[in-house]
Scaffold this active site. Structure first.
Site, PDB file in Angstrom:
ATOM      1  N   CYS A  79       0.836  -1.200   0.000  1.00 43.11           N
ATOM      2  CA  CYS A  79       0.000   0.000   0.000  1.00 43.11           C
ATOM      3  C   CYS A  79       0.878   1.261   0.000  1.00 43.11           C
ATOM      4  O   CYS A  79       1.532   1.534  -0.986  1.00 43.11           O
ATOM      5  CB  CYS A  79      -0.987  -0.056   1.170  1.00 43.11           C
ATOM      6  SG  CYS A  79      -2.431   0.994   0.899  1.00 43.11           S
TER       7      CYS A  79
ATOM      8  N   HIS B 207      -3.588  -5.392   1.294  1.00 47.15           N
ATOM      9  CA  HIS B 207      -2.850  -5.603   2.543  1.00 47.15           C
ATOM     10  C   HIS B 207      -2.813  -7.077   2.942  1.00 47.15           C
ATOM     11  O   HIS B 207      -3.704  -7.538   3.664  1.00 47.15           O
ATOM     12  CB  HIS B 207      -3.529  -4.831   3.675  1.00 47.15           C
ATOM     13  CG  HIS B 207      -3.281  -3.359   3.667  1.00 47.15           C
ATOM     14  ND1 HIS B 207      -2.205  -2.783   4.288  1.00 47.15           N
ATOM     15  CD2 HIS B 207      -3.988  -2.341   3.125  1.00 47.15           C
ATOM     16  CE1 HIS B 207      -2.246  -1.476   4.128  1.00 47.15           C
ATOM     17  NE2 HIS B 207      -3.324  -1.175   3.422  1.00 47.15           N
TER      18      HIS B 207
ATOM     19  N   GLU C 264      -0.942  -8.435   5.164  1.00 48.01           N
ATOM     20  CA  GLU C 264      -0.727  -8.572   6.618  1.00 48.01           C
ATOM     21  C   GLU C 264      -2.039  -8.453   7.400  1.00 48.01           C
ATOM     22  O   GLU C 264      -2.107  -8.826   8.554  1.00 48.01           O
ATOM     23  CB  GLU C 264       0.312  -7.540   7.098  1.00 48.01           C
ATOM     24  CG  GLU C 264      -0.191  -6.137   7.355  1.00 48.01           C
ATOM     25  CD  GLU C 264      -0.508  -5.325   6.102  1.00 48.01           C
ATOM     26  OE1 GLU C 264      -0.458  -5.873   4.984  1.00 48.01           O
ATOM     27  OE2 GLU C 264      -0.831  -4.129   6.263  1.00 48.01           O
TER      28      GLU C 264
END
Ligand SMILES: N[C@@H](CCC(=O)O)C(=O)O
Length: 224
Positions: free
Chosen positions: A86, A195, A197
């Site tokens: 990002c 994302h 994560e």
């Protein structure tokens, strides 16, 4: 593998990233303040999401002048791994480690959603954990995620097989060719707007993102 997570003023996904590599995957991980200039101990650099320098001027445009970034360029040039997520993807394009640029979303709104993505390649160290053509779902959250490159650059990205992830179905931000993530020619540098994560802990109901990090470590089988 030792991970280093960069921290700029305004980063906000740095702890989430370290939680994945250190706590979920048990890898040595340290936070790297943006003024550091020795990252020689690190195998994988994560440039995390967030709002570095408040997104002033243009997302990532100021962060790329942080002292650590010259070392990140050197690290990448040695063939070592770098992932930009990002805001991190924005920083990597600003730093010239990846082609193209991320511009304001088509609708000029910040988008926070979950997005289906098609995995274009699984023959990269990053994507061993997926099958080619698999559709996964990852969270997205950005105001400037519309991938743009001039005609020749875009053609080269496609011809070289540098597209790693594409938005599948709806294109949320107007990215050219539905591009959600690309790599450099050598494949050691990956940038992506979604994302991974944030889709790594079973408690959150989706571990599609964990397979990215686990794939790099050759640990996918252990997760199944
Ligand atoms: N601040 C950037 C990226 C956000 C993030 O990294 O989560 C944007 O709005 O485009």
């Amino acid at each position: 593998m030792k991970f280093g997570v960069l921290v700029f003023p305004g980063s906000n996904c740095d702890r989430d990233s370290a939680y994945v590599t250190r706590d979920l995957l048990g890898q040595p991980t340290r936070m790297v303040w943006h003024q550091e200039t020795d990252i020689s101990d690190i195998d994988v650099i994560i440039v995390p999401g967030g709002f570095s320098y408040g997104d002033y001027l243009r997302c990532g445009a100021i962060a790329r002048f942080s002292p650590v970034m010259q070392e990140v360029v050197n690290h990448a040039q040695k063939g070592k791994f770098v992932i930009g997520i990002c805001n991190g993807f924005q920083v990597l394009t600003e730093a010239g480690l990846l082609p193209g640029v991320l511009t304001r979303n088509r609708d000029l709104h910040f988008i926070c959603d979950r997005s289906p993505l098609k995995v274009e390649r699984n023959n990269l160290p990053w994507t061993h954990g997926y099958t080619e053509g698999e559709v996964i779902t990852l969270p997205i959250a950005h105001g400037e995620g519309r991938f743009y490159a001039d005609k020749d650059t875009l053609a080269a990205i496609e011809d070289n097989g540098q597209v790693v992830f594409r938005y599948h179905g709806e294109n949320p931000n107007g990215s050219l060719n539905n591009i959600a993530g690309i790599c450099n020619l050598q494949g050691n540098v990956l940038g992506m707007m979604p994302h991974p994560e944030r889709a790594a802990d079973q408690a959150l109901g989706n571990t599609d993102g964990l397979r990215l990090f686990a794939g790099l470590l050759g640990k996918v089988a252990a997760l199944i």
